[in-house]
Design an enzyme around this catalytic site. Structure first.
Site, PDB file in Angstrom:
ATOM      1  N   GLU A  49     -18.170 -90.502  50.708  1.00  0.00           N
ATOM      2  CA  GLU A  49     -16.842 -91.112  50.508  1.00  0.00           C
ATOM      3  C   GLU A  49     -16.274 -91.662  51.823  1.00  0.00           C
ATOM      4  OE1 GLU A  49     -16.151 -91.654  47.609  1.00  0.00           O
ATOM      5  OE2 GLU A  49     -16.746 -89.980  46.310  1.00  0.00           O
ATOM      6  N   HIS A 103     -10.220 -85.052  50.692  1.00  0.00           N
ATOM      7  CA  HIS A 103     -10.586 -85.196  49.283  1.00  0.00           C
ATOM      8  C   HIS A 103     -11.028 -83.837  48.754  1.00  0.00           C
ATOM      9  CE1 HIS A 103     -12.359 -86.546  45.591  1.00  0.00           C
ATOM     10  NE2 HIS A 103     -13.595 -86.324  45.989  1.00  0.00           N
ATOM     11  N   HIS A 138     -11.455 -81.217  44.919  1.00  0.00           N
ATOM     12  CA  HIS A 138     -11.657 -81.188  43.464  1.00  0.00           C
ATOM     13  C   HIS A 138     -10.886 -80.019  42.843  1.00  0.00           C
ATOM     14  CE1 HIS A 138     -15.942 -83.277  43.722  1.00  0.00           C
ATOM     15  NE2 HIS A 138     -14.967 -84.051  44.149  1.00  0.00           N
ATOM     16  N   GLU A 180      10.392 -77.717  44.625  1.00  0.00           N
ATOM     17  CA  GLU A 180      10.087 -78.246  45.969  1.00  0.00           C
ATOM     18  C   GLU A 180       9.372 -79.602  45.944  1.00  0.00           C
ATOM     19  OE1 GLU A 180       9.904 -76.041  49.306  1.00  0.00           O
ATOM     20  OE2 GLU A 180      11.785 -75.678  48.252  1.00  0.00           O
ATOM     21  N   HIS A 197     -11.606 -86.494  38.324  1.00  0.00           N
ATOM     22  CA  HIS A 197     -12.444 -86.243  39.512  1.00  0.00           C
ATOM     23  C   HIS A 197     -11.763 -85.315  40.527  1.00  0.00           C
ATOM     24  CE1 HIS A 197     -15.361 -88.053  42.709  1.00  0.00           C
ATOM     25  NE2 HIS A 197     -14.820 -86.946  43.166  1.00  0.00           N
TER      26      HIS A 197
END
Ligand code: 13P
Ligand code: ZN
Length: 266
Positions: free
Chosen positions: A111, A135, A137, A165, A206
């Site tokens: 990525e 990134h 998951h 919040e 994803h």
């Protein structure tokens, strides 16, 4: 070990402890400060050059710490030199050199195009302050993406309403990209467009990309979003009969001195 590497490694493992990094899932890049890159220079022992599938002249000569493709966040503290590395972007922004780490022939995360284009967008959006692109998951935000259309207003309202919040932590809202093939330049370009507007974006079915100035800020942002998604799904399962109103969101934003994205309020 250099403090910046220690902090980076801690974030990788913290994400694993949260359950956000099954197998090789997720990746982290950090744009190093000049003095941090200098402090790591004694480690530099390689000069593997790799061309980039995207052009990032805005990042020329910048040093990044990156996770390795196919490497597990779980293993980062055990063998940092195999699972993470330091790269420097070429001065024409078309490639990079691996200077340290990623031993055993590893490459930076698949990525990397998304990370680098996201860095460019967030640097522009924050006047150069953003340094971290992350990134992950996480299960709840990913599950939530199956329950809504891929629409930033819908997603942001759900998250703001799920924990008080949230509107203070991400008053711009959270973006969402519909399903695309990961690891390529198309998803990188679409992500970079979207993350210009929001500090975090969900990749439907994803995971999530979060950004920030520091590891703490970035981890905290993703943690907050993921927890709000968990609360929403629990409340939805139990049956939601009331929620935080738009007026309450406005009062909250003014009490905490943040500018909430009015486009997402009714
Ligand atoms: P990498 O192992 O190449 O970093 O890929 C993991 C991932 O999460 C892809 O989206
Ligand atoms: Zn992923």
């Amino acid at each position: 070990m250099q403090k910046v590497l220690e902090d980076y490694i801690r974030m990788c493992y913290d994400g694993f402890l949260q359950g956000w990094h099954e197998r090789n899932g997720g990746n982290l890049t950090y744009r190093m400060r000049e003095e941090e890159a200098a402090s790591c220079a004694p480690l530099f022992s390689q000069d593997r050059h790799i061309a980039l599938p995207v052009e990032v002249p805005a990042l020329k000569n910048e040093y990044f710490i990156t996770t390795g493709s196919g490497r597990y966040m779980r293993n980062v503290p055990l063998a940092p030199q195999e699972n993470i590395g330091i790269i420097r972007i070429d001065d024409d922004g078309r490639g990079y050199t691996i200077l340290w780490g990623l031993e055993g022939g590893a490459r930076p995360t698949s990525e990397l195009p998304s990370h680098l284009l996201n860095h460019v967008s967030r640097m522009e959006a924050t006047g150069g302050k953003c340094r971290v692109i992350y990134h992950a998951h996480p299960a709840n935000i990913t599950a939530l993406s199956y329950t809504i259309e891929p629409d930033a207003k819908t997603l942001s309202r759900i998250l703001w309403q799920s924990e008080t919040e949230c509107a203070v932590v991400f008053p711009e809202g959270v973006g969402i990209l519909d399903w695309m093939i990961p690891g390529g330049t198309d998803i990188a370009a679409e992500s970079a467009k979207l993350i210009r507007k929001y500090p975090a974006i969900v990749w439907a079915f994803h995971g999530i990309f979060g950004s920030g100035e520091t590891f703490d800020e970035t981890f905290g942002l993703v943690h907050t979003i993921e927890k709000a998604a968990e609360i929403y799904l629990k409340a939805k399962g139990a049956g939601i009969i009331r929620t935080i109103s738009d007026d309450q969101l406005r009062i909250l934003a003014s009490a905490f001195g943040v500018r909430i994205n009015e486009d997402f309020l009714n």
